[in-house]
Design an enzyme around this catalytic site. Structure first.
Site, PDB file in Angstrom:
ATOM      1  CB  THR A  29     -31.468 -55.158   7.776  1.00 27.62           C
ATOM      2  OG1 THR A  29     -30.127 -54.660   7.773  1.00 27.62           O
ATOM      3  CG2 THR A  29     -31.454 -56.578   8.316  1.00 27.62           C
ATOM      4  CB  THR A  32     -38.821 -56.176   1.575  1.00 21.68           C
ATOM      5  OG1 THR A  32     -39.990 -56.705   2.219  1.00 21.68           O
ATOM      6  CG2 THR A  32     -39.245 -55.466   0.296  1.00 21.68           C
ATOM      7  CG  ASP A  82     -34.249 -50.530   5.697  1.00 19.99           C
ATOM      8  OD1 ASP A  82     -34.510 -51.735   5.483  1.00 19.99           O
ATOM      9  OD2 ASP A  82     -33.751 -50.121   6.767  1.00 19.99           O
ATOM     10  N   GLY A  83     -36.883 -51.451   4.179  1.00 15.93           N
ATOM     11  CA  GLY A  83     -38.269 -51.780   4.461  1.00 15.93           C
ATOM     12  C   GLY A  83     -38.738 -51.151   5.757  1.00 15.93           C
ATOM     13  CG  ASP A  85     -40.888 -53.925  11.474  1.00 16.35           C
ATOM     14  OD1 ASP A  85     -40.767 -55.002  10.871  1.00 16.35           O
ATOM     15  OD2 ASP A  85     -39.945 -53.391  12.097  1.00 16.35           O
ATOM     16  N   GLY A  96     -37.192 -52.024  13.006  1.00 18.66           N
ATOM     17  CA  GLY A  96     -36.398 -52.691  14.039  1.00 18.66           C
ATOM     18  C   GLY A  96     -36.847 -54.086  14.373  1.00 18.66           C
ATOM     19  N   GLY A  98     -36.156 -56.617  12.850  1.00 24.18           N
ATOM     20  CA  GLY A  98     -34.984 -57.466  12.674  1.00 24.18           C
ATOM     21  C   GLY A  98     -33.826 -57.107  13.587  1.00 24.18           C
ATOM     22  CD  GLU A 104     -33.036 -51.310   9.786  1.00 20.76           C
ATOM     23  OE1 GLU A 104     -33.120 -52.394   9.186  1.00 20.76           O
ATOM     24  OE2 GLU A 104     -33.903 -50.910  10.588  1.00 20.76           O
TER      25      GLU A 104
END
Length: 221
Positions: A29, A32, A82-83, A85, A96, A98, A104
């Protein structure tokens, strides 16, 4: 397109190279990953389907004609994209921002190979400058916050936000995370905590990092 968006687009394009014919693809999510979904669209008839880490991602996949599968209906996931932070040199992550950290983490744990896609601003020496998200049962919010304060963290309730699982998020500020696996285990033991946004026990298998000029693989120190 901004320079930041171009970096996201570049690293998302690079991640497509890891998707193989007939794969079930775990899809994360975030902004990116949104670019990754665009690049996955032309492969929709070559892959077996996708497992989404959030309702938002599911809707975007379906809008692009990509078959979405329930995790309960698949035996394993060959690859998860996945991206993050933040990323450190051991490929451990904070995720997290988002609010999708629980799903995830489940998909990352169920996947054979986890490719994390970030731009260079997300690479850090020590995790923790970005607030560490924790998903918490609503009734336990104050209790969990007090327990976090005992560990020298400063929790902030992410008001007006509810996760896809119906829970709340506490963002922990002012933590220098020098022992990510230890902290992940400790926070997971607090009653009421659903998931900690530290991906340390199950880090990424590969991290792709985009800069102004290229996409490179982050090397483990």
């Amino acid at each position: 397109m901004s320079n930041s968006d171009k970096k996201k687009q570049d690293v998302a394009r690079a991640a497509i190279e890891y998707v193989e014919y007939d794969d079930i693809v775990g899809v994360g999510t975030g902004s990116t990953v949104d670019y990754f979904i665009e690049y996955l669209k032309p492969l929709k008839n070559k892959i077996s389907g996708a497992v989404a880490s959030s309702i938002s991602t599911q809707k975007k996949l379906e809008a692009n004609g990509i078959r979405v599968l329930d995790l309960n209906d698949v035996s394993d996931i060959p690859i998860y994209i996945d991206g993050a932070d933040e990323v450190n040199a051991n490929l451990q992550l904070i995720k997290g921002g988002g609010g999708a950290l629980t799903r995830e983490k489940i998909i990352a744990s169920a996947s054979k190979f986890f490719v994390c896609i970030v731009d260079e601003s997300k690479v850090v020496d020590v995790l923790g400058k970005f607030p560490l998200p924790i998903e918490v049962l609503p009734m336990a919010r104050s209790f969990v916050a007090r327990e976090i304060i005992k560990k020298s963290g400063m929790p902030v309730w992410r008001e007006d936000f509810t996760s896809d699982n119906g829970n709340i998020i506490l963002d922990i500020n002012h933590m220098s995370i020098t022992e990510p696996i230890k902290l992940e285990k400790e926070l997971n033991q607090i009653p009421g905590v659903v998931t900690v946004g530290l991906f340390a026990e199950r880090p990424a298998d590969k991290v792709l990092v985009s800069s102004d000029t290229e996409v490179v693989e982050l090397k483990i120190k």
